[in-house]
Design a protein around this motif. Sequence first.
Motif, short mmCIF file in Angstrom:
data_model
loop_
_atom_site.label_atom_id
_atom_site.label_comp_id
_atom_site.label_asym_id
_atom_site.label_seq_id
_atom_site.Cartn_x
_atom_site.Cartn_y
_atom_site.Cartn_z
N THR A 1 36.10 29.42 42.28
CA THR A 1 37.18 30.58 42.29
C THR A 1 37.89 30.62 41.03
N VAL A 2 38.21 31.91 40.59
CA VAL A 2 39.25 32.01 39.31
C VAL A 2 40.50 32.73 40.15
N GLU A 3 41.63 31.94 39.72
CA GLU A 3 43.00 32.34 40.16
C GLU A 3 43.43 33.23 38.91
N ALA A 4 43.87 34.55 39.12
CA ALA A 4 44.28 34.95 37.73
C ALA A 4 45.59 35.21 37.78
N GLY A 5 46.55 34.39 38.25
CA GLY A 5 47.80 34.50 38.14
C GLY A 5 48.64 35.45 39.26
N ALA A 6 49.87 35.69 38.65
CA ALA A 6 50.67 36.53 39.53
C ALA A 6 50.57 38.16 39.50
N GLN A 7 50.78 38.75 40.56
CA GLN A 7 50.83 40.18 40.38
C GLN A 7 49.40 40.79 39.91
N GLY A 8 49.65 42.35 39.86
CA GLY A 8 48.45 43.04 38.95
C GLY A 8 47.36 43.55 39.92
N THR A 9 47.77 44.75 40.58
CA THR A 9 46.48 45.42 41.40
C THR A 9 45.55 45.91 40.57
N HIS A 10 45.57 46.00 39.31
CA HIS A 10 44.52 46.32 38.15
C HIS A 10 43.55 45.33 38.33
N LYS A 11 43.79 44.14 39.14
CA LYS A 11 42.70 43.20 38.91
C LYS A 11 41.73 43.28 40.16
N LEU A 12 41.98 44.27 40.96
CA LEU A 12 41.15 44.80 42.09
C LEU A 12 39.79 45.30 41.80
N ALA A 13 39.89 46.11 40.89
CA ALA A 13 38.70 46.95 40.20
C ALA A 13 37.79 45.95 39.61
N ARG A 14 38.27 44.80 39.30
CA ARG A 14 37.54 43.81 38.24
C ARG A 14 37.06 42.65 39.05
N GLY A 15 36.97 42.79 40.56
CA GLY A 15 36.42 41.72 41.43
C GLY A 15 37.29 40.69 41.75
#
Length: 395
Positions: A327-341
């Motif tokens: 797993t990669v936990e990308a930190g708090a918040q950020g719906t822009h992460k959705l498009a990046r998997g």
Amino acid sequence: MDAEAVEIEVLTSLSQIGAADWDACACPEAAHGGRPEDPFTTYRFLMALEDSGSVGPGTGWTPKYLVARRMGAVIGVAPLYQKTHSQGEYVFDHNWAHAYERAGGRYYPKLQIAVPFTPATGRRFLVRPDKAELGQAALVQGAVQLAAQGGASSVHITFCTEEEADAGAAMGLMHRVSQQFHWENRDYPDFDAFLSDLSSRKRKNIRKERATAKGFGGEIVQLTGDAITPAHWEAFWHFYQDTGMRKWGTPYLTRAFFDRAQDTLRDDILLVLAMRKGEPVAGALNVIGRTRLYGRYWGCLEDHPCLHFECCYYQAIDYAIAHGLETVEAGAQGTHKLARGYLPVQTHSLHWIADPGLRAAVDRYLVAERGAVEEEIEVLTDYGPFRKVHNEEQP
């Protein structure tokens, strides 16, 4: 003496307990070598925060570490802090504080069982495996008693595991559900295999972003362990300051923390740096766990299109695939992460509030909030980048 009697001790510094005793509870899986599952609750990480002055006098994070002993032996510990504000927590209770103070109450100080400035899920009741139930119950009771004796309004256990949340709810604590974005490794042999799971439009967009980012005029490097030098930390400190000042005013970590990281944490760190002519111009800091990579900080001295996405998200996926991380936990918040998997997942916290009226109001709020979070996760997952039709043409 009752064989099951547990004594709770409150420490004002980790130096009052040995690293071996703390880590035997925090990361027993690393006793014979290898990485801890959760690097943030290790003695070395928490001690780096303390030694660097990132927590302690003047920070609003006053250490009150809990130690549970049975017949003199340490069976559990918890990273507890007395708080005079709600900064650096990422599970926000500002509205609770404002409402209580408008009604004439005093919300601060409060007690927080957490890793400061770190929205990463992990165990918060760090108990020896053979004393899990006994140790956890003793630590919960100890935290509540400490709050009552010290006049704290509440106890908050943030980014705990789902298992801890269930156990805490059974003990009468209030359970809160929040959301983050995580990337999951489906045994991908390489980045292209991950892309093949995405819709064609998302694949093309990610390939375009990676090509754009790598055209900034230099190279992107991944550094860990002895490959990290004090000069790299000096550069990253400037990145961190820039981001901190723009996002939350005053950066939480002190400059001394990065010196401590060089001394005691560099084997736990992955630095992704964008280098041009031998000088870092941007970078991302990640922390490496046994099965997870935790994205923590990003910063830059120059703005370049898509470089943030490359350094923070795609390089993290590359590293996770290459090293077999789940797993990669990308930190708090950020719906822009959705498009990046990175897909939405639940995170959990527990709360105890002394005042019955505030407790009842917060409990009602958390029930409604939990339903809204669950619905949002369902909707966002459906909008995710992964292929919906398995027979879609492959890249």
